[in-house]
Each structure stands twice: as C-alpha cells, then as structure tokens.
Write an enzyme that holds these catalytic residues in place. Sequence first.
Site, PDB file in Angstrom:
ATOM      1  N   ASP A  72     119.018 101.898  20.246  1.00  0.00           N
ATOM      2  CA  ASP A  72     119.765 100.899  19.486  1.00  0.00           C
ATOM      3  C   ASP A  72     120.967 100.386  20.285  1.00  0.00           C
ATOM      4  OD1 ASP A  72     121.273  99.752  16.946  1.00  0.00           O
ATOM      5  OD2 ASP A  72     119.305 100.383  16.225  1.00  0.00           O
ATOM      6  N   ASP A  73     121.948  99.860  19.607  1.00  0.00           N
ATOM      7  CA  ASP A  73     123.101  99.188  20.197  1.00  0.00           C
ATOM      8  C   ASP A  73     123.839 100.097  21.182  1.00  0.00           C
ATOM      9  OD1 ASP A  73     125.131  97.398  20.672  1.00  0.00           O
ATOM     10  OD2 ASP A  73     125.854  97.319  18.605  1.00  0.00           O
ATOM     11  N   ASP A 132     120.886  98.800   5.811  1.00  0.00           N
ATOM     12  CA  ASP A 132     121.574  99.844   6.574  1.00  0.00           C
ATOM     13  C   ASP A 132     121.799 101.092   5.737  1.00  0.00           C
ATOM     14  OD1 ASP A 132     121.674  98.315   8.831  1.00  0.00           O
ATOM     15  OD2 ASP A 132     123.764  97.685   8.598  1.00  0.00           O
ATOM     16  N   ARG A 190     133.033  91.294  12.299  1.00  0.00           N
ATOM     17  CA  ARG A 190     132.600  92.447  13.117  1.00  0.00           C
ATOM     18  C   ARG A 190     132.984  92.251  14.590  1.00  0.00           C
ATOM     19  NH1 ARG A 190     127.706  95.030  15.481  1.00  0.00           N
ATOM     20  NH2 ARG A 190     127.724  97.233  14.878  1.00  0.00           N
ATOM     21  N   ASN A 223     124.594  90.355  12.894  1.00  0.00           N
ATOM     22  CA  ASN A 223     125.513  91.156  12.089  1.00  0.00           C
ATOM     23  C   ASN A 223     126.687  90.411  11.479  1.00  0.00           C
ATOM     24  OD1 ASN A 223     124.576  93.936  11.963  1.00  0.00           O
ATOM     25  ND2 ASN A 223     124.733  93.929  14.181  1.00  0.00           N
ATOM     26  N   CYS A 262     116.367  92.276  11.813  1.00  0.00           N
ATOM     27  CA  CYS A 262     117.442  92.992  11.126  1.00  0.00           C
ATOM     28  C   CYS A 262     118.636  92.054  11.044  1.00  0.00           C
ATOM     29  CB  CYS A 262     117.795  94.262  11.900  1.00  0.00           C
ATOM     30  SG  CYS A 262     119.246  95.151  11.270  1.00  0.00           S
ATOM     31  N   LYS A 295     114.138  95.368  18.161  1.00  0.00           N
ATOM     32  CA  LYS A 295     114.892  95.246  16.919  1.00  0.00           C
ATOM     33  C   LYS A 295     115.917  94.129  17.135  1.00  0.00           C
ATOM     34  CE  LYS A 295     117.765  97.808  13.616  1.00  0.00           C
ATOM     35  NZ  LYS A 295     118.406  99.107  13.308  1.00  0.00           N
ATOM     36  N   TRP A 296     115.733  93.035  16.405  1.00  0.00           N
ATOM     37  CA  TRP A 296     116.552  91.825  16.589  1.00  0.00           C
ATOM     38  C   TRP A 296     117.589  91.789  15.473  1.00  0.00           C
ATOM     39  CZ3 TRP A 296     115.448  87.525  20.034  1.00  0.00           C
ATOM     40  CH2 TRP A 296     116.239  86.389  19.826  1.00  0.00           C
ATOM     41  N   ASP A 297     118.829  92.060  15.805  1.00  0.00           N
ATOM     42  CA  ASP A 297     119.888  92.169  14.815  1.00  0.00           C
ATOM     43  C   ASP A 297     120.717  90.887  14.756  1.00  0.00           C
ATOM     44  OD1 ASP A 297     121.373  93.413  12.840  1.00  0.00           O
ATOM     45  OD2 ASP A 297     121.729  95.232  13.998  1.00  0.00           O
TER      46      ASP A 297
END
Length: 774
Positions: free
Chosen positions: A362-363, A543, A439, A476, A521, A472-474
């Site tokens: 992930d990130d 989440d 964010r 935010n 996402c 995984k394309w986020d």
Amino acid sequence: MIEVIDKTFFLHTESTSYIFRVTENGHVEHLFYGNKVSSGDETILSKKNTFVQGSAVDYTPETPGYCLDNLLLEYSGVGKGDYRHSPVEIIMPDGSFITDFVYQSHSITHQPYSTKELPTAYGDGETLTITLGDKKFSKILLHLNYTVFEKSNVICRNVEIHNNCHGEITIRKLMSFMMDIPAGQYDLITFDGAWAKEAHLHRRPVEYGILVNDSTVGASSNRHNPGFLLAERNADDGNGRVFGFNLIYSGNHYSAVEKGCFDTVRIMSGINPFCFLWKLSEGENFVTPQAFMTVGNGGFNSVMENFHSFINNNIVRGEYKNRPRPVVANNWEATFFNFTKGKIRSMAKKAQQLGVEMFVLDDGWFGKRNSDKAGLGDWTVNLKKLPGGIKALAKEINKMGMKFGLWFEPECVNEDSDLYRNHPQWVIRGEDRQASVGRNQYVLDLTRSEVRDYIVDSVCSVLEECAVDYVKWDYNRHISDMFSSTLTNQGEFFHKYILGLYDVLERIFHQRHPKVLLESCSSGGNRFDAGMLCFSPQIWTSDNTDPMERLEIQGGIYCLYPQSTVSAHVSMAPHQQTLRNTPLSTRFNVSAFGVLGYELDFSELTPDECKQIEKQIAFYKEYRHIFQYGKLKKVACHKSNQTSWQLYDDGKIIAGLFQTMAPACDGDDNLPVPYADAHKVYTVKSLRQWLKIGRFGSLIKHITPVPLRSDGIVIRTVDKHYSLPDGHEEYECTGAALMGGISPAMQYAGTGYNENLRILGDFGSNIYIIEEKS
C-alpha cells in the site's frame, strides 16, 4: 424484446414490461412499468384523464382538457403547463427557457447503446431510440435511448441532445431519464453516510414535495450513493413491489422523487445541475450518462438479484469478469508508512504460508513518502525503504508463489513533491485564490491533456518495469476550488474531470494493461459506482474494517451491487476505526461475503489464530464461487439484534447469521432459509469456530484448582496455542424444514459451558453450509 404497435412501445424483459406511447399531441406518455404483461393491456393500464382539473393549463386552445401537468410522461419540458420538477433546463436560441419536445421518429437497433464519451452497459441487448424535436426549434433534437437487457430484467436509459439549428443553446440541466408512475404509497430508500460509515440504508416516505439524493463533491461520494430504491410502503426483503435506479457515472449526480399535487410520482436522475453549464453551438451535441433501472415484486431481494446479474454480466468487463478474485493481504493497517523491505518480505512469507494468493503493498513506497505530507505525485520508488526497487520485491513475492499488487493515488499531489514544484499550474485552484487542502494534498486537473498523459505514463512505467498483477487506485479527497485555466466555460469543469478520469483508466487498464486487476478506492467507498465498475471489477468498500460496521455498510451496498465487487478485509481487533473488539470468526464471516482479504500484521497473531486463519482461507477457497457469485438474499430474523445474509448457487446454500449485542438469558434463535427447494433433502453443518479461554473472564478461577486471572500469563499463554470448540452443528432435513427455519443449538446463558453450546455473545456469528444431498 421491443415491440411497437401504432406508436405504443413495449419493452419486455424476462419478468418485466415497460410501456409508453405517443399522445395525439406528440408527447411521450408513460403507461406502465412492472411485472410482465401482454401487448394489448395498455388501455386498462393507462391513466384516464376524462375531464380537466381545476387550475389546469391547457396545452393549446385547440386541446381543451389536454394538460401536461396531469399526464404520466417519459420526459418533460418547461413552460407548457407541467409544473412538476423538470428534467431539462435549457436557454434556447431565442433566450427563453421554453422547451416543448414532441415526437418526430423512432428507430430500433439490435445491439446495446454505446458512446465514445462515457462508459455504458454492454452485452446482449437491443435499443429503441425515440427522437423528439422542439415545437419551435425543430432542429434541436432530443434522443431518448432505451436499451433492454432481457436476462437481467434491466432497462438502460439516457438522453442525447443535438443542436442542429442556428444559434447557441445553453444546458443548465439535462437528466439521463425521467419517468412518472401512477399514484401510490411509496418509500424512498437511499444509501448515505460519510467516511467509514458509507452506504447506510435510510427509508423515508414519499409525501407531497421533492426528495433529493445527490452529490456535489466531484465524485459519486460516500455521502449519497447514486443508486436508490422506490418501494411500496409495505415492501420488505422478500415481498412487495420495489423499483431500483442507478447511474453509470462517477461524478456529481442528482436524483429526485416528487409526489405531485395529483399524487403521481416523478422520478429522475442524471448529472447534478450544481455548477453545471454546457453550451452547444450549431452541429454540437451532448450525451448524458446511462441510467439503469429494474423492478421486482419479490421485495428488495428481487431488485438485488436483477442488479447483481446486470453488473456482473453487463458492467464488469475484461480479464476478471465472472472469474474468481484472489485472496489478498494488504500491509496498510499493519504498517501505515513505516515499513522496510525486510518487514514486507516477512509479512508476505507468513501470508503465503496461510494461503494468501496476492500480496499488496500500500501507500509509502515512492518518493519521500514517509507521511501523508510529502511525495504524492512522484511515482519513483523509495530505494531507502525498498533496496532493489519494486521490481526486485515483486520477484521475491512471485517466488513465494503469490501475485503482487501495488497502491497508487495518481489524481492527487502533495505540495512537498517534485511534481508540484515542477508543475504547480497542474493543481486545481481558483484564479488568484489560495487553494483549499484536504489530507495535505491537492487534486490534479484532469481536464488538461498533459496531466492525463503524465498519469498514464507514470503508472504504466511502473507496471511495465515490474510484475504487477493488481493495482489499488486510491483518491483521498473531495474536489474544491473547481477551476481550470484550460476551460473558457467553468460550468464544464466537474463533468470534464470525470471524462478525463475515464480517459486515463481506459488508456491504462483497457488498452495497455488489460490483465491487471484494478481495485478502485476513494478513502474507502467515496466512489463506489457503476461507472468505476466499468474499469474496476472490485472496489474497496470502506476504510472501516470493523465487521459490525461492515454489516451496515456491506448490507447497504448489496442492495445495489453484487458481492463480487465488494472488497472486504479481516483486520486486527480492537479495530482502528471504532476500538471495538470482535471475534476473529465474525471478522472472517462478514468478510467472506465478498472478495476476501487480510489487513493485519501476521507477526502479531498467536499460533492458534494463525491456524484459524489458515482454515478460514481454505474454506473460502473451497466455496469461493458461491461467496463471490452466488445469488445473495437478505433474510429477516425474528430477533432485532440478528441479521442473515444467504447465498444460493447450484444446490448449495451458505447462510450467515450475525448478532450485534447479546441480551442476558435470551430466547431461542431461528434461522429461516426461505429460498431452499422444499422437495430436496439437504445436509446442514456449521462452520467450525473456536473460542479463547480468556473470554470467560473471572469465571475461570471458579473451575481451576488454583485461581487464575483471565488476563494473567497462564491464560494468555494457553490462549496463544489452544482454543475451545464453539458449538459445531450437523443436521439432515428437507428444504421444507429449512424454509420453516433452522433451530440452532442454544446460546450461552450464563450457567455453564459444553462443546455443543454456541458462544456468540456480543458481535458473534455463525456460517451454515447447506448442500443438496445427492
């Protein structure tokens, strides 16, 4: 099937009929939408306006009693006597808002509607196009498109407007569809929330006035999903007539339900008119997103079945359509940004030993990404964290026998990044205004072709260098400061952003990397919609990984979308979002009704928990097809603290029974299985579960020779390696008995324990495997 008889149009699916006709004055009148009827029934189904209503405005002096305000219409206009909520608002070439679209022609094609501008449904379908022209400006054309998907019992609708006359027109509002239905007692069901509490079902009566379900954040949003239901007042999971509506669109949406003064109900949905303004010169056109609808007489479950079939077969496309989705492990909740290659390697090795099929990083793997304050937009690997880069890590994961996935958030950027320093003009911000921040990041301007090119090239360079099987394309944050220096008309901004997003996703995942599994996402479910599902076969639903919250979240999502699209992970407890402590069995039981994953640090698990997870994954793989593609039904329990989800597929039934808070000394449970075949014989067994000894608390000291504290070292050591069996059950019975209800073993009542007792307590659950006996 589409039939046309004397300008009356019959759209038939396997179980439904949709009927409308052209009136003597050229307007398109809605007659019926419901269970399948025969051609020829339209007369008895039509609304009978035999005399003028008080305060009515006649359409023309030559048509006394013909009042648009009292007709059931397929699409309406402005300024001709229909005072209900209008689906269209256009400034015409003469400067007025008056629109009066009447029938000119129709055509039928034996294929689904499609357009280059937007994603649409595909597959076996045929399309009816009704062409309307404005009464004054006859070269301003409105195409009403209807595509019939017979097997799924779904009808898609959208609108195109073509300006073929001299002079400019300005669109302020243009809904994808409108439909009037006869008077009735209805409830509107919407799916609302926020971050970590998406898609909660809310039901409210439709009374005089307008109820609106919309989004203004630049995405379909976690606040109000674009899908909604309209149900008869007495409808429930298994009974009553229910209409379902949704949009194939990922941007600002708007839906309205109005009960008019004559008790008719008007429904519409499309692009939100909020900050929308679109100008068409001669020869130009505008296409609205496709809406889709269904109706069923078997309550919410009948709509669910139709929508699930439609999305699995006519929306999701590509390599993973109707194919098994892998069990994943994701490092986010375990590490956040704080990881090393050694830590990731260790987590992946343990995940593989337990049966995980794909490991997702992930990130935090790129740029100076050690927090959410820097690095976003710089898609080059952080070699301090990952010596050898992503390519070397992916090879190691592959050698372990797993596929490898990677997180991106390409639509946003941190101010502290090389991308921002080199291209500050790429950020969405108002002219001569300070941009708002969310964010610690800004949104990139996807209306600019150079920004889209940068995203496509950056993501593809990573995918082409490394063996990446999953992305995984986020995304935010919400959009603020909506302005682009590339646009002369800022009313185009929100829609052109979404068109830009679709262009990027098309180029990366349909053209260049069609075998990569994309999971969308957006801080969880901020963009859970059918538009994204045209590119992303599954979506990170929330989440919030607390299973008690997921009962509400997934339960709402299932009303609109199939479980094959719902990504659901088992996490550590107490849960990071609620601090609630839930049993490992319940965390799995809820997550299994979707695309299963694990989001935890396996090194923090006890040996006994690892054994349980290994068995969970093996069980899920054995029944993966029914968990991901079985027909899902919601079944009401007689207890308010219990709910049941049930899956049906080829003689197999998986029934989940979930409990929230447990009262003391409660009555017996009953679990109806109403969709079993009454004439078949079934075996029934519960999925084996285990119970930590420490859960009995201070009761332990009353049965041990030496008093032991439940939180002491002895019990904690025992709990690491051993657990008690929790009420396993096995039966054989007829389907008729199942329909009456399984009577499970009793729950713990405060008086003792044996291996046949079910210890559900707060947040407990069971899964029952029910199979036809050969």
